[in-house]
Design a protein around this motif. Structure first.
Motif, PDB file in Angstrom:
ATOM      1  N   PHE A  48       0.864  -1.178   0.000  1.00 11.07           N
ATOM      2  CA  PHE A  48       0.000   0.000   0.000  1.00 11.07           C
ATOM      3  C   PHE A  48       0.900   1.227   0.000  1.00 11.07           C
ATOM      4  N   ASP A  49       0.824   2.030  -1.046  1.00 13.14           N
ATOM      5  CA  ASP A  49       1.579   3.275  -1.118  1.00 13.14           C
ATOM      6  C   ASP A  49       0.650   4.456  -0.894  1.00 13.14           C
ATOM      7  N   PRO A  50       1.170   5.580  -0.408  1.00  3.42           N
ATOM      8  CA  PRO A  50       0.321   6.741  -0.169  1.00  3.42           C
ATOM      9  C   PRO A  50      -0.324   7.249  -1.461  1.00  3.42           C
ATOM     10  N   ASN A  51      -1.638   7.490  -1.414  1.00  2.50           N
ATOM     11  CA  ASN A  51      -2.303   8.146  -2.540  1.00  2.50           C
ATOM     12  C   ASN A  51      -2.265   9.652  -2.308  1.00  2.50           C
ATOM     13  N   SER A  52      -2.921  10.414  -3.177  1.00  2.00           N
ATOM     14  CA  SER A  52      -2.840  11.878  -3.072  1.00  2.00           C
ATOM     15  C   SER A  52      -3.390  12.372  -1.746  1.00  2.00           C
ATOM     16  N   ARG A  53      -4.484  11.781  -1.265  1.00  4.13           N
ATOM     17  CA  ARG A  53      -5.048  12.203   0.020  1.00  4.13           C
ATOM     18  C   ARG A  53      -4.117  11.829   1.172  1.00  4.13           C
ATOM     19  N   ASP A  54      -3.539  10.642   1.105  1.00  6.10           N
ATOM     20  CA  ASP A  54      -2.595  10.221   2.146  1.00  6.10           C
ATOM     21  C   ASP A  54      -1.417  11.186   2.245  1.00  6.10           C
ATOM     22  N   ARG A  55      -0.911  11.609   1.086  1.00  5.06           N
ATOM     23  CA  ARG A  55       0.257  12.490   1.090  1.00  5.06           C
ATOM     24  C   ARG A  55      -0.050  13.835   1.732  1.00  5.06           C
ATOM     25  N   ILE A  56      -1.260  14.323   1.509  1.00  5.72           N
ATOM     26  CA  ILE A  56      -1.660  15.584   2.152  1.00  5.72           C
ATOM     27  C   ILE A  56      -1.622  15.431   3.675  1.00  5.72           C
ATOM     28  N   ILE A  57      -2.157  14.319   4.168  1.00  6.36           N
ATOM     29  CA  ILE A  57      -2.188  14.078   5.611  1.00  6.36           C
ATOM     30  C   ILE A  57      -0.783  13.854   6.153  1.00  6.36           C
ATOM     31  N   LEU A  58       0.034  13.117   5.419  1.00  5.27           N
ATOM     32  CA  LEU A  58       1.395  12.842   5.871  1.00  5.27           C
ATOM     33  C   LEU A  58       2.225  14.116   5.985  1.00  5.27           C
ATOM     34  N   ASN A  59       1.883  15.119   5.187  1.00  5.55           N
ATOM     35  CA  ASN A  59       2.635  16.373   5.209  1.00  5.55           C
ATOM     36  C   ASN A  59       2.150  17.330   6.295  1.00  5.55           C
ATOM     37  N   GLU A  69      -8.231  12.814  10.438  1.00  7.39           N
ATOM     38  CA  GLU A  69      -6.928  12.225  10.130  1.00  7.39           C
ATOM     39  C   GLU A  69      -6.590  11.057  11.062  1.00  7.39           C
ATOM     40  N   ALA A  70      -7.213  11.009  12.218  1.00  2.00           N
ATOM     41  CA  ALA A  70      -6.839  10.021  13.228  1.00  2.00           C
ATOM     42  C   ALA A  70      -7.338   8.617  12.904  1.00  2.00           C
ATOM     43  N   PHE A  71      -8.442   8.536  12.132  1.00  2.00           N
ATOM     44  CA  PHE A  71      -9.031   7.226  11.838  1.00  2.00           C
ATOM     45  C   PHE A  71      -9.215   7.069  10.333  1.00  2.00           C
ATOM     46  N   TYR A  72      -9.037   5.845   9.877  1.00  2.00           N
ATOM     47  CA  TYR A  72      -9.220   5.548   8.459  1.00  2.00           C
ATOM     48  C   TYR A  72     -10.692   5.677   8.118  1.00  2.00           C
ATOM     49  N   ASP A  73     -11.022   6.510   7.111  1.00  2.00           N
ATOM     50  CA  ASP A  73     -12.426   6.790   6.823  1.00  2.00           C
ATOM     51  C   ASP A  73     -12.957   6.031   5.612  1.00  2.00           C
ATOM     52  N   GLY A  74     -12.176   5.119   5.059  1.00  5.27           N
ATOM     53  CA  GLY A  74     -12.656   4.323   3.946  1.00  5.27           C
ATOM     54  C   GLY A  74     -13.507   3.161   4.423  1.00  5.27           C
ATOM     55  N   MET A  75     -14.131   2.460   3.466  1.00  2.00           N
ATOM     56  CA  MET A  75     -14.881   1.255   3.816  1.00  2.00           C
ATOM     57  C   MET A  75     -13.899   0.181   4.285  1.00  2.00           C
ATOM     58  N   PRO A  76     -14.217  -0.533   5.360  1.00  2.00           N
ATOM     59  CA  PRO A  76     -13.296  -1.577   5.834  1.00  2.00           C
ATOM     60  C   PRO A  76     -12.886  -2.534   4.719  1.00  2.00           C
ATOM     61  N   GLY A  77     -11.597  -2.731   4.583  1.00  2.00           N
ATOM     62  CA  GLY A  77     -11.087  -3.690   3.609  1.00  2.00           C
ATOM     63  C   GLY A  77     -11.038  -3.207   2.180  1.00  2.00           C
TER      64      GLY A  77
END
Length: 222
Positions: A48-59, A69-77
């Motif tokens: 799993f590599d960071p997508n565009s949304r992940d990179r914004i949060i990582l920065n 940002e604290a919890f994963y907001d996607g559908m489980p799995g």
């Protein structure tokens, strides 16, 4: 070679598991054979590599982090399902229906443990746990449960992706590599414990058919 592939090769060396990298050609195949003789497995390694949304949060700085940002907001799995979709052709091509297969996953995002935890893997494989209730009160209090089942978004059934032997997150725990193997209840060629016998490997299975009952992962060593 990806970071996940490098780590998987290091893991196999440290666990004394024979490993053979498959030479890629015109036809897409899985990445590795591991084990030997009648205990070989076909392995596809995905990360799993960071997508565009992940990179914004990582920065963001720690002070900027909030509940979103604290919890994963996607559908489980959801990301695990994508990796299953992208891996099955390669696994089938090399397995040819005679060698068990394993999908190894590595989290290169490192934001949300729940993105690829045991619950996410179970939902990705067997579907969202669904409960049908009524407004009638049950004898024990609360709403009466009429039915329960594993619902949509499932990738492993008695007739779908039976080539998949299991899914295994590759983890770094206390500075050491560890593989947690979650076995596919419906695998046509099940992964046996002695395919991956090491103190660096933990095996999990379901005790009941997930098509007819809610069930949890149970660690086993047999």
């Amino acid at each position: 070679m990806t970071e996940s592939e490098e780590l998987f090769e290091i893991f196999c060396r440290e666990a004394a598991i024979p490993i053979e990298r498959v030479q890629s050609g015109h036809q897409k195949t899985a990445d590795y054979f591991i084990g030997q003789d009648d205990r070989r497995l076909v392995v596809e390694v995905k990360q799993f590599d960071p997508n565009s949304r992940d990179r914004i949060i990582l920065n963001k700085s720690p002070e900027e982090f909030g509940e979103q940002e604290a919890f994963y907001d996607g559908m489980p799995g959801d990301r695990v399902r994508l990796k299953i979709n992208k891996s099955m052709t390669q696994l089938k091509s090399l397995s040819k229906g005679v060698i068990p297969t394993l999908l190894v996953l590595f989290d290169n995002v490192n934001l949300w443990p729940e993105m690829c935890d045991p619950s996410a893997i179970k939902v990705a494989m067997y579907g969202v746990e669904t409960i049908l209730i009524t407004n009638e009160e049950s004898p024990n209090g609360g709403a009466r449960i009429v039915d329960r089942w594993h619902g949509s978004h499932r990738k492993a059934t008695s007739s779908t992706n039976t080539t998949l032997g299991g899914i295994a997150p590759l983890l770094i725990e206390d500075g050491r590599l560890h593989l947690k193997v979650f076995h596919n209840y419906f695998a046509a060629l099940p992964i046996l414990h002695d395919h991956l016998m090491s103190q660096m490997v933990t095996h999990y299975q379901l005790m009941q058919n997930p098509e007819v009952a809610f069930t949890e992962w149970i660690q086993f060593n047999a």
